[in-house]
Design a protein around this motif. Structure first.
Motif: not given
Length: 682
Positions: A128-135
């Motif tokens: 659950h990385p912030d950058s991945g969830i942003a996408i």
């Protein structure tokens, strides 16, 4: 030796998991899961058997050990495809995982087990990385996925975690042999590899590529400009305001059940709350299931400027709380079915105060702290999504399906029964040694968060460290004879744990002298520390106790000397009598607020006592004409029970007085003196 210890795949899996989980940019605490497939010897047949090792339910990647893995027979797990009854009944598959387990022990398989077992790769990471969830939460996330990653990463539309999602990802990998992973719409990422190193490398490549793209192509001000008046206050001013608001906000968060709090004024929070779009974005709530299960679907945000008075802010917070409860009830009623669990509570778990910071809540300090960390993750996700596109979290209907999922309810029901003092916040004076330390130790063991207050800060912090980390106890300096120092210690308690429930006035000292040798200085010192000190502590604690509206306890460690007239002890015994009457007076005054006030009258506690070690013991021994080393037994011999009183006996009394069994008791003094007839209460 276990199969896990014999299998290099497991060692690689744990090392990879710990590395990935140690960096918050990769995944949140207790979020995500990792797996490895490999061969081990079946102890029954002696033949090789293919196994799946996967992080179990409730574990944390950063601290994962072998015991946190679920071990399954891969052939049996994959054979579940043949009996899969379809998406409407996919929850049944979790119970079926139990029939695939290999060996004893280990963790329970999580809902994501299917994803790891069905994907045809030796190693799989779900994070659950912030950058991945942003996408994943961008309105055009699918198009962004192709633009950012090409055909190396495939978009998966939102689907609730479960067996069907595992089938979907397995099919995507099969149809896209060039792919190294997926973006899971509204949720997170999944990556894989033939080796542990390759899987980790692919996971990090997705995370870092997303980070780089957002940094290079995102808007500089995705949250808009700064709202005038909502900027961060100077640090000292905002900390003072946070302490002034803490008790009220904890009462708000604890309307349905008691909560422990955590406060942060990190720059990321203050900057978000100062922005023009904070109210709009906060109202959309979080998206990743791990986030909103701990933060609730959305926070409560104060809509007044930072410079508003504390009284105005408190009044508005109470109005917003009523509105929040009504909105949450409407959310529940809009989506609940006949089979839904009962509503678990309508209070916010995240309360945002512009210019001041964020208050987060949970059943214990760790849960409260992690909830705050998750909302910081959510802020980062919103920033990334808005920098590239439009933040579009999953719908409230989908959030409800997870929040009130039967599997989530079952997990909650499996949690151990809370200890008697779980969720309570205790402030103990003179707690670096002797009776105070024993009390702090007992309360922490019973689940309380404890503030070890002592004149010596280093000793207070050392005593707190013995009780556990800062999620359990902190040490603060407290000269109880100084009103400002007492207020600072109580404020530190409010900022550390969100409130206060239980106060133990234990700090004390004694100078054993006859009347003619007792100086005015001797008299003032003892009265300042015990009579005045107890008054100052009780007064400073009473304000937040009342504001919380949750009741509470104040306990005075008085003495049998408060009623027993011993020789050469005028100043000490007089101040103990003062404390004893404070108990009665405050029991009457604070009772209407649900605050119980009681006292404990110990006999002389020699073993482990700071008072006795500082010369009091030698003076008392001289008074009675005995060697100092025999003083403890001397006190015991003059009692009815002939048993010495030790610090732990007093701690036991505090535990009982403040526990659930004596919830209707106030204004009481309990003797802990092995029976001193002259000190019987009449």
């Amino acid at each position: 030796m276990t199969n896990q210890q014999q299998t290099p795949a497991v060692a690689d899996l744990i090392a990879r998991s710990n590395r990935l989980g140690a960096d918050p940019k990769n995944t949140n605490y207790a979020g995500g899961n990792t797996s490895a497939k490999g061969t081990a010897v079946d102890p029954v047949t002696g033949e090789p058997v293919e196994l799946l090792w996967v992080k179990g339910s409730g574990g944390d990647l950063g601290t994962l050990t072998e015991q946190g893995l679920a071990t399954l027979r891969l052939d049996r797990m994959r054979a579940l495809v043949n009996v899969y009854p379809g998406i409407e009944r996919e929850d049944e598959m979790v119970a079926a995982f139990d029939y695939c387990l290999h060996g004893k022990g280990g963790a329970a398989p999580s809902i994501d087990t299917a994803m790891h077992g069905l994907v045809d790769a030796a190693h799989v990471d779900h994070l659950h990385p912030d950058s991945g969830i942003a996408i994943a939460t961008a309105a055009d996330g699918e198009e962004l996925t192709t633009r950012i990653f090409g055909d190396k990463v495939v978009w998966v539309p939102w689907r609730r975690p479960g067996f069907q999602l595992g089938l979907d990802i397995a099919e995507i990998k099969k149809a896209n042999p060039q792919a190294i992973g997926t973006i899971l719409g509204g949720h997170g990422i999944t990556a894989w590899g033939d080796t542990s190193e390759e899987s980790e490398r692919n996971s990090l490549w997705i995370i870092e590529t997303a980070e780089k793209y957002i940094a290079e192509h995102g808007k500089a001000d995705p949250f808009g400009g700064v709202r005038a008046g909502f900027e961060a206050l100077p640090q000292d001013e905002r900390r003072a305001k946070a302490a002034a608001l803490a008790a009220t906000i904890r009462g708000i968060a604890s309307h349905d059940k008691p909560m422990v709090g955590h406060f942060t004024d990190a720059d990321v929070v203050l900057d978000f709350l100062a922005s023009e779009r904070a109210p709009e974005l906060a109202a959309l709530g979080t998206s990743c299931p791990d986030h909103f299960l701990r933060t609730k679907v959305k926070p409560m945000i104060l809509d007044l400027p930072a410079t508003a008075s504390v009284d105005d802010q408190i009044a508005r917070l109470k109005e917003l709380h009523e509105q929040y409860r009504a909105d949450y009830t409407a959310y529940y009623e809009a989506h609940a079915t006949e089979d839904s669990p009962a509503m678990r509570g309508a209070d916010p778990l995240i309360v945002l105060v512009p210019g001041v910071g964020m208050f987060s809540y949970g059943a214990n300090k760790q849960t409260a702290r992690v909830a705050g960390e998750f909302y910081i993750n959510a802020i980062n996700v919103m920033r990334g999504a808005e920098a590239l596109s439009t933040y579009a979290p999953i719908s409230d209907a989908e959030k409800f399906r997870i929040e009130y999922w039967a599997l989530e309810e079952a997990k909650l029901q499996r949690m151990p029964k809370p200890k008697t003092h779980q969720g309570r916040i205790a402030f103990v004076t003179g707690a670096a040694s002797g009776i105070g330390k024993a009390i702090a130790t007992r309360l922490a063991a019973e689940g309380a968060c404890v503030v070890v207050a002592d004149l010596d800060l280093e000793k207070a912090q050392a005593a707190a460290a013995e009780l556990g980390g800062t999620d359990v106890a902190i040490g603060v300096a407290a000269n109880v004879a100084d009103a400002e120092g007492v207020k600072a210690a109580i404020d530190a308690t409010l900022l550390a744990f969100g409130g206060i429930d239980l106060v133990v006035n234990n700090a004390g000292l004694s100078l054993s002298k006859p009347l003619l040798e007792t100086t005015e200085k001797d008299w003032d010192l003892q009265h300042d520390v015990m009579a005045k000190g107890s008054f100052l502590v009780s007064k400073a604690a009473a304000k937040p106790l009342i504001e919380q509206g949750m009741g509470g306890d104040i306990v005075y460690i008085s003495s049998k000397n408060s009623v027993f007239a011993g020789p050469n002890n005028i100043a000490y015994s007089a101040t103990k009598a003062d404390q004893a009457h404070q108990v009665r007076l405050l029991a009457v005054e604070l009772g209407e607020h649900g605050v119980r006030v009681n006292g404990i009258n110990p006999d002389g506690v020699v073993r482990g006592s700071g008072i006795f070690a500082s010369g009091w013991g030698a003076n008392r021994a001289k008074t009675y004409g005995i060697p100092e080393e025999e003083l403890g037994q001397f006190y015991a011999n003059r009692t009815i029970l002939k048993r010495e009183v030790v610090p732990e006996n007093v701690a036991d009394a505090v535990y009982v007085l403040t526990g659930p069994e004596l919830s209707r008791t106030t204004g009481l003094h309990i003797p802990v003196d092995s029976g001193v007839a002259q000190a019987f209460l009449r």
